[in-house]
Design an enzyme around this catalytic site. Structure first.
Site, PDB file in Angstrom:
ATOM      1  N   LYS A   1       0.851  -1.192   0.000  1.00 42.98           N
ATOM      2  CA  LYS A   1       0.000   0.000   0.000  1.00 42.98           C
ATOM      3  C   LYS A   1       0.884   1.238   0.000  1.00 42.98           C
ATOM      4  O   LYS A   1       1.736   1.422   0.878  1.00 42.98           O
ATOM      5  CB  LYS A   1      -0.875  -0.047   1.250  1.00 42.98           C
ATOM      6  CG  LYS A   1      -2.170   0.709   1.131  1.00 42.98           C
ATOM      7  CD  LYS A   1      -3.031   0.387   2.345  1.00 42.98           C
ATOM      8  CE  LYS A   1      -4.310   1.156   2.336  1.00 42.98           C
ATOM      9  NZ  LYS A   1      -5.015   1.008   3.620  1.00 42.98           N
TER      10      LYS A   1
HETATM   11  C1  E4P Z   1      -8.149   2.256   3.382  1.00 41.64           C
HETATM   12  O1  E4P Z   1      -7.610   1.228   3.048  1.00 41.64           O
HETATM   13  C2  E4P Z   1      -8.109   2.833   4.739  1.00 41.64           C
HETATM   14  O2  E4P Z   1      -7.560   1.879   5.618  1.00 41.64           O
HETATM   15  C3  E4P Z   1      -9.458   3.152   5.332  1.00 41.64           C
HETATM   16  O3  E4P Z   1     -10.524   2.677   4.564  1.00 41.64           O
HETATM   17  C4  E4P Z   1      -9.601   4.471   5.945  1.00 41.64           C
HETATM   18  O4  E4P Z   1     -10.875   4.574   6.519  1.00 41.64           O
HETATM   19  P1  E4P Z   1     -11.283   5.643   7.621  1.00 41.64           P
HETATM   20  O5  E4P Z   1     -11.612   6.909   6.924  1.00 41.64           O
HETATM   21  O6  E4P Z   1     -12.489   5.037   8.268  1.00 41.64           O
HETATM   22  O7  E4P Z   1     -10.105   5.789   8.548  1.00 41.64           O
END
Ligand code: E4P
Length: 218
Positions: A87
């Site tokens: 990522k």
């Molecule tokens: C994406 O992979 C992130 O981990 C995530 O969806 C972020 O979500 P949040 O806005 O609930 O922190």
């Protein structure tokens, strides 16, 4: 549409996996910290523990913001397990890293996507997934699902193979809306997935079926 769970909590990952609808996991440094997982070695072994539970892609995020650092971290992360997807944040160095990994056949998930332009760049650099954060956009009165739709249109226009992974999903309506517009994947909490199965008429109907069965068999 694939269902990924957005957590580093092993119990929740097991629960979602046992439900039989889980296709993968996404994590991020904040989710790791929330579970009290700190220090490189602990983080690496936690990724391994996640990979051992699920049958699907597991996104593991780099914390470097320079090209060399991202490459070094990504190459270490993919050594953990074949399920690991690196990522990478949507920053200039990240775009270079996406290109590098795509040329090496290493799968990537470009995170922190908030605009169609960012998604276009990530696809051109060869990202496997892009993660537009729909909940965080909704939080600032911007149409998160609208962005998913826009990215899907752009990718279809040019035949990009990058998959649209709707992230920052907060509730069951987000999941349904993602499915309506044709997102490839959604990632969200276990609670949002479980809410999909709930309907008061299902509960009332089941109660009556069981009561009628009991009457006839007592
Ligand atoms: C994406 O992979 C992130 O981990 C995530 O969806 C972020 O979500 P949040 O806005 O609930 O922190």
């Amino acid at each position: 549409m694939k269902f990924f769970i957005d957590t580093a909590n092993l119990k929740e990952i097991k629960e979602a996996y046992e439900l039989g609808v889980l296709d993968g996991v996404t994590t991020n440094p904040s989710l790791m910290a929330k579970e009290g997982i700190t220090g490189k070695d602990n983080i690496m072994s936690h990724y391994k523990a996640i990979c051992d539970i699920v049958d699907g892609d597991v996104s593991a995020e780099v914390v470097s913001v320079d090209f060399e650092g991202m490459i070094r971290e990504g190459e270490e992360l993919v050594e953990i397990d074949d399920k690991i997807v690196v990522k990478i944040p949507m920053i200039k160095e990240g775009v270079k890293a996406l290109k590098y990994f795509s040329q090496k056949g290493i799968r990537t998930n470009c995170t922190l996507i908030f605009s169609a332009g960012q998604a276009l760049l990530a696809a051109k650099a060869g990202a496997t997934y892009v993660s537009p954060f729909i909940g965080r956009l909704d939080d600032i009165s911007t149409d998160g699902i609208g962005l998913i739709e826009q990215i899907i249109t752009i990718y279809r226009n040019y035949g990009f193979e990058t998959q649209v992974l709707a992230a920052s999903v907060r509730h069951p309506m987000h999941i349904i809306q993602c499915a309506e517009v044709g997102a490839d994947v959604m990632t969200g909490p276990l609670s949002a997935m479980e809410q999909l199965l709930k309907h008061p008429l299902t509960d009332i109907g089941l109660e009556k079926f069981l009561a009628d069965y009991a009457k006839g068999n007592s």
